[in-house]
Motif scaffolding. Structure first.
Motif, PDB file in Angstrom:
ATOM      1  N   THR A 133       0.837  -1.205   0.000  1.00 21.54           N
ATOM      2  CA  THR A 133       0.000   0.000   0.000  1.00 21.54           C
ATOM      3  C   THR A 133       0.872   1.256   0.000  1.00 21.54           C
ATOM      4  O   THR A 133       0.563   2.220  -0.702  1.00 21.54           O
ATOM      5  CB  THR A 133      -0.949   0.013   1.214  1.00 21.54           C
ATOM      6  N   GLU A 134       1.956   1.206   0.734  1.00 19.55           N
ATOM      7  CA  GLU A 134       2.842   2.369   0.754  1.00 19.55           C
ATOM      8  C   GLU A 134       3.391   2.663  -0.638  1.00 19.55           C
ATOM      9  O   GLU A 134       3.491   3.818  -1.056  1.00 19.55           O
ATOM     10  CB  GLU A 134       3.980   2.117   1.746  1.00 19.55           C
ATOM     11  N   TYR A 136       2.009   1.875  -3.566  1.00 13.11           N
ATOM     12  CA  TYR A 136       0.952   2.425  -4.429  1.00 13.11           C
ATOM     13  C   TYR A 136       0.709   3.898  -4.109  1.00 13.11           C
ATOM     14  O   TYR A 136       0.555   4.727  -5.012  1.00 13.11           O
ATOM     15  CB  TYR A 136      -0.344   1.627  -4.278  1.00 13.11           C
ATOM     16  N   VAL A 137       0.676   4.229  -2.830  1.00 13.45           N
ATOM     17  CA  VAL A 137       0.453   5.623  -2.457  1.00 13.45           C
ATOM     18  C   VAL A 137       1.598   6.505  -2.947  1.00 13.45           C
ATOM     19  O   VAL A 137       1.380   7.582  -3.502  1.00 13.45           O
ATOM     20  CB  VAL A 137       0.260   5.761  -0.934  1.00 13.45           C
ATOM     21  N   PRO A 142      -3.416   6.290  -4.476  1.00 12.89           N
ATOM     22  CA  PRO A 142      -3.986   6.001  -3.153  1.00 12.89           C
ATOM     23  C   PRO A 142      -5.252   5.147  -3.220  1.00 12.89           C
ATOM     24  O   PRO A 142      -5.495   4.338  -2.314  1.00 12.89           O
ATOM     25  CB  PRO A 142      -4.282   7.382  -2.577  1.00 12.89           C
ATOM     26  N   ASP A 143      -6.044   5.294  -4.275  1.00 15.82           N
ATOM     27  CA  ASP A 143      -7.262   4.492  -4.389  1.00 15.82           C
ATOM     28  C   ASP A 143      -6.930   3.017  -4.552  1.00 15.82           C
ATOM     29  O   ASP A 143      -7.570   2.144  -3.986  1.00 15.82           O
ATOM     30  CB  ASP A 143      -8.107   4.977  -5.572  1.00 15.82           C
ATOM     31  N   ALA A 145      -4.314   1.664  -3.407  1.00 14.41           N
ATOM     32  CA  ALA A 145      -3.827   1.223  -2.092  1.00 14.41           C
ATOM     33  C   ALA A 145      -5.006   0.823  -1.195  1.00 14.41           C
ATOM     34  O   ALA A 145      -4.959  -0.211  -0.524  1.00 14.41           O
ATOM     35  CB  ALA A 145      -3.018   2.329  -1.430  1.00 14.41           C
ATOM     36  N   LEU A 171      -1.560   6.539   4.274  1.00 11.66           N
ATOM     37  CA  LEU A 171      -2.238   7.626   3.560  1.00 11.66           C
ATOM     38  C   LEU A 171      -1.873   8.991   4.154  1.00 11.66           C
ATOM     39  O   LEU A 171      -1.593   9.943   3.427  1.00 11.66           O
ATOM     40  CB  LEU A 171      -3.758   7.422   3.605  1.00 11.66           C
ATOM     41  N   ALA A 174       1.569  10.303   3.405  1.00 15.18           N
ATOM     42  CA  ALA A 174       1.682  10.774   2.029  1.00 15.18           C
ATOM     43  C   ALA A 174       0.787  11.995   1.814  1.00 15.18           C
ATOM     44  O   ALA A 174       0.556  12.419   0.678  1.00 15.18           O
ATOM     45  CB  ALA A 174       1.313   9.661   1.065  1.00 15.18           C
ATOM     46  N   ARG A 176      -2.314  12.305   2.096  1.00 16.28           N
ATOM     47  CA  ARG A 176      -3.668  12.036   1.585  1.00 16.28           C
ATOM     48  C   ARG A 176      -4.602  11.935   2.785  1.00 16.28           C
ATOM     49  O   ARG A 176      -5.225  10.887   3.024  1.00 16.28           O
ATOM     50  CB  ARG A 176      -3.680  10.724   0.804  1.00 16.28           C
ATOM     51  N   LYS A 179      -8.487  11.513   2.268  1.00 17.08           N
ATOM     52  CA  LYS A 179      -8.814  10.135   1.911  1.00 17.08           C
ATOM     53  C   LYS A 179      -8.756   9.219   3.129  1.00 17.08           C
ATOM     54  O   LYS A 179      -9.623   8.361   3.316  1.00 17.08           O
ATOM     55  CB  LYS A 179      -7.821   9.654   0.849  1.00 17.08           C
TER      56      LYS A 179
END
Length: 459
Positions: A133-134, A136-137, A142-143, A145, A171, A174, A176, A179
């Motif tokens: 996930t990290e 992807y973010v 982020p989506d 992730a 999130l 980063a 976000r 989100k």
DNA sequence: ATAGGGTTAG
């Protein structure tokens, strides 16, 4: 000779890998890392499948870490070893490989590792998903992730409060935060959000300098019967200082004291750093000197904060005094302490003393890291002393610390400033070396963000 | 690798 020039001559053959540059007392994984960097696919298999080498999860992980800035080679190493007749990778090595693939944005390879991990029954675990996930973010997805988080259980790893807090943190870190907050609102009941969840989000709002939202969240947690902790208050305090609300920060601190909140070393470190960076050196010093009287001893990080702000807003000599003071009190400076002071010395034009301090680091068994080297290289370049910069670069290339994108950027742009033909030749070779080591994608990304390259340029 | 304090720099 530094590595790019060596690259110009035919590569040494494998039977005599260290013919040109015998390894000076390098740790085994460092020697291995440079050997891997120099070898082709065939040679790699020969080395890695040598029955005399006894592989352990630890040595594999250390080597992968060394090759962090050389993704393609690192994965080649991992995959070659994966075909080893007797050795099998551990889950932490898979996690490393997944991290590297993610950094290279090679999602196909990433998910292939995940499946292999699962079929070999060593994962994927919560840590694996934290990494995915990290990545992807960090890649601006982020989506994606969040989707990965929501599908963890399909990979045999059910979500829990820990993994929920992890995705919120990823999130938030980063930036976000909106989100993260939306995800939080939907799932806080199901995962029984705790003090940590709230702290993560409060910190997120603080990171984007929206302290009012952090304060609002503080109210929300109290409303839901969750007590703020000292961590919560420290987050808010840092938030005020980061947002430049120095007066509010001080008042908040006084409130903490008034309400008999146990003030800790992190609170004081935050204050010393915060007041220092806005130039209130006297206040920073006063806080530092006063903490012992309040029953709290400074830590190495507190000293680092003071040394840093003295370098930036006072003078480097005073920082050196504090450094010597901490050593005489028995504190052991860490790599951050040295880096801060090395930078301070460079900034004051004391390149010789900066280099001396770097030597002292090694004597103190605190190995300089890529940041240390980059600082010195940068300041040498700024001073037009490209040869000295290259000299330092050469020391890195020997394997104890591998260069990263910043290192190349600084050196190459410096050579384009001077525009001597021989410099341009070296610059070109450095560029080739960079591309070789998988930095090309990264360069293009950073350049297009700055609008410096036309979109049709492709590598 | 579940949260808070120190690292380059335009």
């Amino acid at each position: 000779m530094y590595s790019v020039l060596r690259r110009a001559s035919p590569k040494p053959s494998f039977s005599i890998p260290w013919n040109h540059s015998p390894p000076p007392q390098l740790p085994q994984d460092a020697a291995l890392a440079s050997l891997i960097l120099e070898s082709d696919r065939e040679g790699l298999t020969r080395i890695l499948h040598d029955p005399n080498i006894h592989w352990t999860s630890d040595s594999v992980n250390k080597t992968l870490k060394r090759l962090w800035n050389h993704g393609p080679k690192a994965l080649q190493f991992f995959n070659t070893l994966d075909r080893h007749p007797t050795y099998t990778h551990s889950s932490s090595s898979y996690d490393h490989a997944i991290d590297i693939a993610g950094r290279l944005r090679d999602y196909k390879a990433l998910w292939a590792f995940v499946s292999r991990m699962r079929s070999r029954r060593v994962g994927p675990g919560p840590r694996t998903f934290a990494i995915i996930t990290e990545r992807y973010v960090a890649a601006g997805k982020p989506d994606r992730a969040v989707k990965v988080f929501l599908s963890m259980h399909e990979h045999g790893c059910p979500q829990d409060l820990n993994s929920f807090n992890t995705i919120l943190d990823v999130l938030c870190k980063a930036k976000r935060v909106e989100k993260a907050y939306n995800l939080f609102k939907v799932f806080r009941g199901r995962f029984r959000a705790d003090c940590v969840s709230y702290n993560i989000l409060a910190n997120g709002w603080c990171l984007i300098k929206r302290t009012p939202r952090a304060l609002e969240l503080l109210g929300e947690m109290v409303e839901r019967g969750i007590d703020p902790s000292l961590t919560t208050y420290n987050i808010l305090l840092k938030g005020y200082l980061r947002a430049g609300q120095v007066k509010e920060a001080w008042e908040f601190f006084l409130q903490m004291k008034k309400r008999k909140c146990e003030i800790d070393v992190i609170t004081y470190t935050t204050l010393v750093h915060g007041f220092g960076v806005v130039g209130e050196i006297k206040k920073a010093r006063k806080i530092f000197d006063g903490m012992v009287g309040e029953g709290v001893l400074p830590s190495v990080a507190t000293y680092n904060a003071l040394i840093q702000v003295l370098c930036k807003k006072d003078c480097v000599e005073n920082a050196v005094v504090v450094f010597e003071e901490m050593v005489s009190k028995g504190y052991v400076p860490n790599v951050t302490t040295y880096n801060v002071l090395v930078r301070g010395l460079c900034h004051a034009g004391n390149m010789d003393r900066a280099m001396e301090l770097m030597e002292r680091m090694k004597d103190d068994e605190c190995e300089p890291n890529v940041q240390t080297y980059n600082v010195v290289i940068r300041y040498f370049c700024d001073a037009g002393e490209i040869d000295k910069a290259l000299n330092v670069f050469e020391k890195m290339g020997r394997g104890d610390c591998l260069p990263n994108l910043d290192t190349y950027n600084v050196l190459i742009s410096a050579m384009f400033v001077r525009k001597k033909p021989e410099d341009l030749l070296v610059a070109g070779k450095l560029l080739i070396e960079m591309v070789d080591r998988g930095f090309a994608k990264e360069i293009l990304r950073s350049q297009s963000r700055c609008g410096r390259l036309p979109r049709q340029v492709k590598l």
